[in-house]
Design a protein around this motif. Structure first.
Motif, PDB file in Angstrom:
ATOM      1  N   CYS A  52       0.785  -1.237   0.000  1.00  0.00           N
ATOM      2  CA  CYS A  52       0.000   0.000   0.000  1.00  0.00           C
ATOM      3  C   CYS A  52       0.813   1.281   0.000  1.00  0.00           C
ATOM      4  O   CYS A  52       0.279   2.349  -0.321  1.00  0.00           O
ATOM      5  N   GLY A  53       2.069   1.247   0.388  1.00  0.00           N
ATOM      6  CA  GLY A  53       2.830   2.477   0.524  1.00  0.00           C
ATOM      7  C   GLY A  53       2.369   3.287   1.722  1.00  0.00           C
ATOM      8  O   GLY A  53       1.767   2.756   2.664  1.00  0.00           O
ATOM      9  N   THR A  54       2.627   4.574   1.691  1.00  0.00           N
ATOM     10  CA  THR A  54       2.268   5.427   2.823  1.00  0.00           C
ATOM     11  C   THR A  54       1.138   6.372   2.447  1.00  0.00           C
ATOM     12  O   THR A  54       0.642   6.374   1.314  1.00  0.00           O
ATOM     13  N   SER A  55       0.730   7.193   3.387  1.00  0.00           N
ATOM     14  CA  SER A  55      -0.391   8.106   3.166  1.00  0.00           C
ATOM     15  C   SER A  55       0.059   9.343   2.395  1.00  0.00           C
ATOM     16  O   SER A  55       1.239   9.688   2.345  1.00  0.00           O
ATOM     17  N   THR A  56      -0.921  10.044   1.797  1.00  0.00           N
ATOM     18  CA  THR A  56      -0.650  11.210   0.968  1.00  0.00           C
ATOM     19  C   THR A  56      -1.415  12.418   1.484  1.00  0.00           C
ATOM     20  O   THR A  56      -2.367  12.297   2.269  1.00  0.00           O
ATOM     21  N   LEU A  57      -1.001  13.588   1.021  1.00  0.00           N
ATOM     22  CA  LEU A  57      -1.654  14.828   1.420  1.00  0.00           C
ATOM     23  C   LEU A  57      -3.130  14.826   1.053  1.00  0.00           C
ATOM     24  O   LEU A  57      -3.990  15.172   1.881  1.00  0.00           O
ATOM     25  N   SER A  75      -2.465  15.801  11.639  1.00  0.00           N
ATOM     26  CA  SER A  75      -2.604  14.529  10.917  1.00  0.00           C
ATOM     27  C   SER A  75      -1.702  14.512   9.675  1.00  0.00           C
ATOM     28  O   SER A  75      -2.182  14.373   8.553  1.00  0.00           O
ATOM     29  N   PRO A  76      -0.380  14.639   9.864  1.00  0.00           N
ATOM     30  CA  PRO A  76       0.524  14.703   8.711  1.00  0.00           C
ATOM     31  C   PRO A  76       0.543  13.406   7.914  1.00  0.00           C
ATOM     32  O   PRO A  76       0.466  12.303   8.467  1.00  0.00           O
ATOM     33  N   ALA A  77       0.644  13.542   6.606  1.00  0.00           N
ATOM     34  CA  ALA A  77       0.738  12.391   5.715  1.00  0.00           C
ATOM     35  C   ALA A  77       2.178  11.893   5.641  1.00  0.00           C
ATOM     36  O   ALA A  77       3.135  12.672   5.729  1.00  0.00           O
ATOM     37  N   GLY A  78       2.316  10.594   5.441  1.00  0.00           N
ATOM     38  CA  GLY A  78       3.653  10.011   5.374  1.00  0.00           C
ATOM     39  C   GLY A  78       4.494  10.575   4.250  1.00  0.00           C
ATOM     40  O   GLY A  78       5.686  10.839   4.431  1.00  0.00           O
ATOM     41  N   ARG A  79       3.896  10.761   3.072  1.00  0.00           N
ATOM     42  CA  ARG A  79       4.682  11.285   1.949  1.00  0.00           C
ATOM     43  C   ARG A  79       5.161  12.700   2.239  1.00  0.00           C
ATOM     44  O   ARG A  79       6.287  13.064   1.858  1.00  0.00           O
ATOM     45  N   GLU A  80       4.362  13.510   2.926  1.00  0.00           N
ATOM     46  CA  GLU A  80       4.793  14.866   3.257  1.00  0.00           C
ATOM     47  C   GLU A  80       5.969  14.846   4.231  1.00  0.00           C
ATOM     48  O   GLU A  80       6.892  15.660   4.129  1.00  0.00           O
ATOM     49  N   LEU A  81       5.958  13.923   5.178  1.00  0.00           N
ATOM     50  CA  LEU A  81       7.089  13.803   6.102  1.00  0.00           C
ATOM     51  C   LEU A  81       8.316  13.241   5.390  1.00  0.00           C
ATOM     52  O   LEU A  81       9.453  13.664   5.666  1.00  0.00           O
TER      53      LEU A  81
END
Length: 274
Positions: free
Chosen positions: A132-137, A153-159
Protein backbone atom coordinates in the motif's frame (compact mmCIF):
# COMPACT_ATOMS: atom_id res chain seq x y z
CA UNK A 1 13.02 32.57 33.93
CA UNK A 2 12.59 35.79 31.91
CA UNK A 3 13.25 35.45 28.18
CA UNK A 4 12.50 39.02 27.09
CA UNK A 5 16.20 39.75 26.60
CA UNK A 6 18.86 37.90 24.63
CA UNK A 7 20.68 37.03 27.87
CA UNK A 8 17.49 35.72 29.46
CA UNK A 9 16.64 33.64 26.39
CA UNK A 10 20.17 32.23 26.37
CA UNK A 11 20.04 31.31 30.05
CA UNK A 12 16.64 29.69 29.60
CA UNK A 13 17.87 27.67 26.63
CA UNK A 14 20.99 26.52 28.46
CA UNK A 15 18.92 25.47 31.46
CA UNK A 16 17.21 22.88 29.23
CA UNK A 17 20.45 20.91 28.78
CA UNK A 18 19.94 17.31 29.85
CA UNK A 19 16.15 17.51 29.71
CA UNK A 20 14.56 14.38 28.27
CA UNK A 21 11.30 14.46 26.34
CA UNK A 22 9.25 11.35 25.64
CA UNK A 23 10.08 11.57 21.92
CA UNK A 24 13.55 12.74 20.94
CA UNK A 25 16.96 11.52 19.78
CA UNK A 26 19.44 10.56 22.50
CA UNK A 27 22.95 11.93 21.89
CA UNK A 28 25.28 10.18 22.39
CA UNK A 29 23.28 7.07 21.61
CA UNK A 30 24.99 5.09 24.38
CA UNK A 31 23.13 7.28 26.89
CA UNK A 32 19.97 5.33 25.99
CA UNK A 33 18.63 4.23 29.40
CA UNK A 34 17.87 0.58 28.59
CA UNK A 35 20.05 -0.74 25.72
CA UNK A 36 19.29 -4.21 24.31
CA UNK A 37 21.35 -6.97 25.90
CA UNK A 38 22.07 -8.50 22.48
CA UNK A 39 23.40 -5.25 20.98
CA UNK A 40 26.82 -3.68 20.71
CA UNK A 41 27.47 0.01 21.39
CA UNK A 42 24.56 2.03 20.06
CA UNK A 43 25.07 4.42 17.13
CA UNK A 44 21.44 5.61 16.91
CA UNK A 45 18.87 5.88 19.68
CA UNK A 46 15.65 7.80 19.21
CA UNK A 47 11.97 7.80 20.05
CA UNK A 48 9.90 9.10 17.14
CA UNK A 49 6.54 10.59 18.10
CA UNK A 50 3.40 9.55 16.28
CA UNK A 51 2.99 11.77 13.23
CA UNK A 52 6.70 12.51 13.00
CA UNK A 53 9.77 11.33 11.07
CA UNK A 54 13.47 10.63 11.34
CA UNK A 55 16.45 9.79 9.14
CA UNK A 56 20.03 8.57 9.42
CA UNK A 57 22.96 7.34 7.33
CA UNK A 58 24.06 3.90 8.55
CA UNK A 59 27.22 1.97 7.72
CA UNK A 60 27.17 -1.45 6.12
CA UNK A 61 26.75 -4.14 8.76
CA UNK A 62 24.63 -2.04 11.13
CA UNK A 63 21.63 -3.63 12.80
CA UNK A 64 18.57 -1.40 13.08
CA UNK A 65 15.82 -2.38 15.50
CA UNK A 66 12.39 -0.77 15.30
CA UNK A 67 10.06 -1.33 18.25
CA UNK A 68 6.37 -0.50 18.67
CA UNK A 69 6.14 0.13 22.45
CA UNK A 70 2.44 1.01 22.65
CA UNK A 71 0.94 -0.96 19.77
CA UNK A 72 -0.09 1.79 17.36
CA UNK A 73 3.14 2.78 15.64
CA UNK A 74 3.50 2.27 11.89
CA UNK A 75 7.04 2.67 10.56
CA UNK A 76 7.04 3.54 6.87
CA UNK A 77 10.60 2.96 5.64
CA UNK A 78 12.66 3.99 2.62
CA UNK A 79 16.29 3.00 1.95
CA UNK A 80 18.88 4.55 -0.39
CA UNK A 81 22.51 3.60 -1.03
CA UNK A 82 24.30 6.34 0.86
CA UNK A 83 26.72 7.61 -1.81
CA UNK A 84 24.53 6.93 -4.86
CA UNK A 85 20.90 7.56 -3.88
CA UNK A 86 19.63 6.74 -7.37
CA UNK A 87 19.98 3.13 -6.19
CA UNK A 88 17.15 2.77 -3.72
CA UNK A 89 14.57 0.42 -2.29
CA UNK A 90 12.40 -1.11 -4.97
CA UNK A 91 9.35 -2.61 -3.29
CA UNK A 92 8.07 -4.22 -6.50
CA UNK A 93 11.36 -6.07 -7.05
CA UNK A 94 11.57 -6.98 -3.36
CA UNK A 95 8.21 -8.72 -3.71
CA UNK A 96 8.60 -10.08 -7.24
CA UNK A 97 12.13 -11.47 -7.04
CA UNK A 98 11.44 -13.34 -3.78
CA UNK A 99 8.00 -14.63 -4.82
CA UNK A 100 6.57 -13.21 -1.62
CA UNK A 101 4.36 -10.19 -0.90
CA UNK A 102 4.66 -10.54 2.88
CA UNK A 103 7.52 -9.24 4.99
CA UNK A 104 9.09 -11.31 7.74
CA UNK A 105 12.33 -12.78 9.01
CA UNK A 106 14.62 -13.79 6.15
CA UNK A 107 13.21 -11.34 3.59
CA UNK A 108 15.76 -9.22 1.70
CA UNK A 109 15.06 -5.58 0.85
CA UNK A 110 16.26 -5.13 -2.73
CA UNK A 111 17.16 -2.27 -5.03
CA UNK A 112 16.20 -2.10 -8.71
CA UNK A 113 19.79 -3.18 -9.46
CA UNK A 114 19.12 -6.60 -7.95
CA UNK A 115 21.34 -5.87 -4.94
CA UNK A 116 20.57 -6.23 -1.23
CA UNK A 117 20.14 -3.01 0.72
CA UNK A 118 19.14 -4.67 3.98
CA UNK A 119 17.99 -8.02 5.32
CA UNK A 120 15.21 -8.58 7.82
CA UNK A 121 16.89 -10.73 10.47
CA UNK A 122 14.34 -10.76 13.31
CA UNK A 123 10.60 -10.14 13.58
CA UNK A 124 8.24 -10.53 16.53
CA UNK A 125 5.36 -8.65 14.88
CA UNK A 126 4.43 -10.34 11.61
CA UNK A 127 2.11 -7.40 10.80
CA UNK A 128 3.70 -5.53 7.92
CA UNK A 129 2.87 -4.34 4.41
CA UNK A 130 4.65 -4.16 1.05
CA UNK A 131 1.57 -3.30 -1.02
CA UNK A 132 0.00 0.00 0.00
CA UNK A 133 2.83 2.48 0.52
CA UNK A 134 2.27 5.43 2.82
CA UNK A 135 -0.39 8.11 3.17
CA UNK A 136 -0.65 11.21 0.97
CA UNK A 137 -1.65 14.83 1.42
CA UNK A 138 -4.84 14.43 -0.61
CA UNK A 139 -5.94 11.29 1.22
CA UNK A 140 -5.24 12.65 4.70
CA UNK A 141 -6.96 15.93 3.92
CA UNK A 142 -10.04 14.00 2.81
CA UNK A 143 -10.00 11.70 5.85
CA UNK A 144 -8.80 13.92 8.67
CA UNK A 145 -9.17 17.48 7.39
CA UNK A 146 -5.45 18.11 6.80
CA UNK A 147 -2.35 16.20 5.77
CA UNK A 148 0.34 18.87 5.86
CA UNK A 149 3.49 18.22 7.91
CA UNK A 150 2.63 20.77 10.62
CA UNK A 151 -0.98 19.59 11.02
CA UNK A 152 -2.31 17.18 13.67
CA UNK A 153 -2.60 14.53 10.92
CA UNK A 154 0.52 14.70 8.71
CA UNK A 155 0.74 12.39 5.71
CA UNK A 156 3.65 10.01 5.37
CA UNK A 157 4.68 11.28 1.95
CA UNK A 158 4.79 14.87 3.26
CA UNK A 159 7.09 13.80 6.10
CA UNK A 160 9.23 11.80 3.69
CA UNK A 161 9.69 15.00 1.65
CA UNK A 162 11.16 16.71 4.72
CA UNK A 163 13.44 13.77 5.54
CA UNK A 164 14.52 13.52 1.90
CA UNK A 165 15.36 17.23 1.70
CA UNK A 166 17.72 16.87 4.66
CA UNK A 167 19.64 14.29 2.63
CA UNK A 168 19.81 16.20 -0.64
CA UNK A 169 16.81 14.42 -2.18
CA UNK A 170 13.54 15.72 -3.59
CA UNK A 171 9.94 14.54 -4.07
CA UNK A 172 10.84 12.74 -7.32
CA UNK A 173 13.25 10.59 -5.27
CA UNK A 174 10.43 9.07 -3.16
CA UNK A 175 9.46 5.58 -4.35
CA UNK A 176 6.80 3.41 -2.67
CA UNK A 177 7.74 2.53 0.91
CA UNK A 178 7.43 -0.50 3.18
CA UNK A 179 5.32 -0.40 6.35
CA UNK A 180 6.15 -2.19 9.59
CA UNK A 181 3.79 -2.97 12.52
CA UNK A 182 0.47 -2.52 10.68
CA UNK A 183 -0.42 -5.41 8.42
CA UNK A 184 -2.38 -6.02 5.23
CA UNK A 185 -3.38 -9.34 3.68
CA UNK A 186 -4.77 -10.07 0.22
CA UNK A 187 -8.12 -11.88 0.18
CA UNK A 188 -9.03 -14.50 -2.40
CA UNK A 189 -11.01 -11.93 -4.39
CA UNK A 190 -7.99 -9.60 -4.58
CA UNK A 191 -9.20 -7.04 -2.05
CA UNK A 192 -7.04 -6.03 0.89
CA UNK A 193 -7.76 -6.91 4.50
CA UNK A 194 -6.21 -4.61 7.11
CA UNK A 195 -4.92 -6.85 9.94
CA UNK A 196 -3.65 -4.07 12.19
CA UNK A 197 -1.06 -4.37 14.92
CA UNK A 198 0.36 -7.36 16.78
CA UNK A 199 0.15 -5.31 19.98
CA UNK A 200 2.59 -3.43 22.21
CA UNK A 201 6.26 -4.45 22.32
CA UNK A 202 6.67 -5.97 18.84
CA UNK A 203 9.96 -5.33 17.07
CA UNK A 204 11.78 -5.93 13.79
CA UNK A 205 15.53 -5.90 13.15
CA UNK A 206 17.08 -4.96 9.82
CA UNK A 207 20.75 -5.55 8.94
CA UNK A 208 22.24 -3.13 6.42
CA UNK A 209 24.11 -4.89 3.63
CA UNK A 210 25.41 -1.63 2.11
CA UNK A 211 25.94 1.88 3.48
CA UNK A 212 22.38 3.21 3.41
CA UNK A 213 20.36 6.34 4.10
CA UNK A 214 17.25 5.44 6.09
CA UNK A 215 14.08 7.55 6.03
CA UNK A 216 11.27 6.70 8.48
CA UNK A 217 7.81 8.25 8.76
CA UNK A 218 5.72 7.14 11.75
CA UNK A 219 2.12 7.71 10.64
CA UNK A 220 -1.09 5.64 10.45
CA UNK A 221 -1.28 3.05 7.70
CA UNK A 222 -3.41 4.29 4.75
CA UNK A 223 -5.68 1.25 5.07
CA UNK A 224 -6.33 1.78 8.80
CA UNK A 225 -10.15 1.99 8.98
CA UNK A 226 -10.33 3.98 12.21
CA UNK A 227 -11.82 7.44 11.61
CA UNK A 228 -9.39 9.15 13.99
CA UNK A 229 -5.67 9.68 13.35
CA UNK A 230 -4.02 7.07 15.61
CA UNK A 231 -0.22 6.99 15.78
CA UNK A 232 1.89 6.21 18.85
CA UNK A 233 5.63 6.42 19.46
CA UNK A 234 8.23 4.37 17.60
CA UNK A 235 11.53 3.33 19.18
CA UNK A 236 14.60 3.30 16.92
CA UNK A 237 17.91 1.73 17.98
CA UNK A 238 20.95 0.82 15.87
CA UNK A 239 24.35 -0.67 16.59
CA UNK A 240 27.42 -1.93 14.75
CA UNK A 241 27.33 -5.57 13.71
CA UNK A 242 28.50 -7.52 10.63
CA UNK A 243 26.98 -7.74 7.18
CA UNK A 244 25.81 -11.15 5.99
CA UNK A 245 28.73 -13.39 4.97
CA UNK A 246 28.74 -15.98 2.13
CA UNK A 247 28.69 -18.88 4.61
CA UNK A 248 25.65 -17.55 6.48
CA UNK A 249 22.37 -19.48 6.10
CA UNK A 250 20.58 -16.33 4.92
CA UNK A 251 23.02 -15.86 2.01
CA UNK A 252 22.10 -19.28 0.60
CA UNK A 253 18.49 -19.57 1.77
CA UNK A 254 17.09 -19.23 -1.78
CA UNK A 255 18.54 -19.06 -5.30
CA UNK A 256 17.10 -15.56 -5.71
CA UNK A 257 18.60 -14.33 -2.45
CA UNK A 258 21.98 -15.85 -3.24
CA UNK A 259 22.05 -14.04 -6.60
CA UNK A 260 21.13 -10.73 -4.92
CA UNK A 261 23.97 -11.15 -2.41
CA UNK A 262 26.36 -12.09 -5.23
CA UNK A 263 25.31 -8.99 -7.17
CA UNK A 264 26.05 -6.89 -4.09
CA UNK A 265 29.43 -8.53 -3.49
CA UNK A 266 30.44 -8.21 -7.16
CA UNK A 267 29.68 -4.48 -7.14
CA UNK A 268 31.67 -3.92 -3.95
CA UNK A 269 34.61 -5.92 -5.35
CA UNK A 270 34.63 -3.89 -8.56
CA UNK A 271 34.71 -0.66 -6.53
CA UNK A 272 37.47 -1.95 -4.29
CA UNK A 273 35.38 -1.78 -1.12
CA UNK A 274 34.99 -5.52 -0.50
Amino acid sequence: MATATTYGARDHARAQEGTRAEAMPVVPADDWPDPPTDAGPLVWAETVAGGNYTHKVLARGTELRLTDPHGDACAHVLLYVADRPWERLNVADTVKVQWNAYLGEGVLLLSDQGRVLASLVADTSGRHDALCGTSTLVRNTARYGDGSPQSPSPAGRELFKLAAAKNGLGPRDLPPSLSFFQGVEVRDDGTLDFTGSAGPGADVTLRTEQDVTVLIANVPHPADPRPEYVSTALEVLAWRARATEPDAPLWNATPEGRRAFLNTAEFRTARGTA
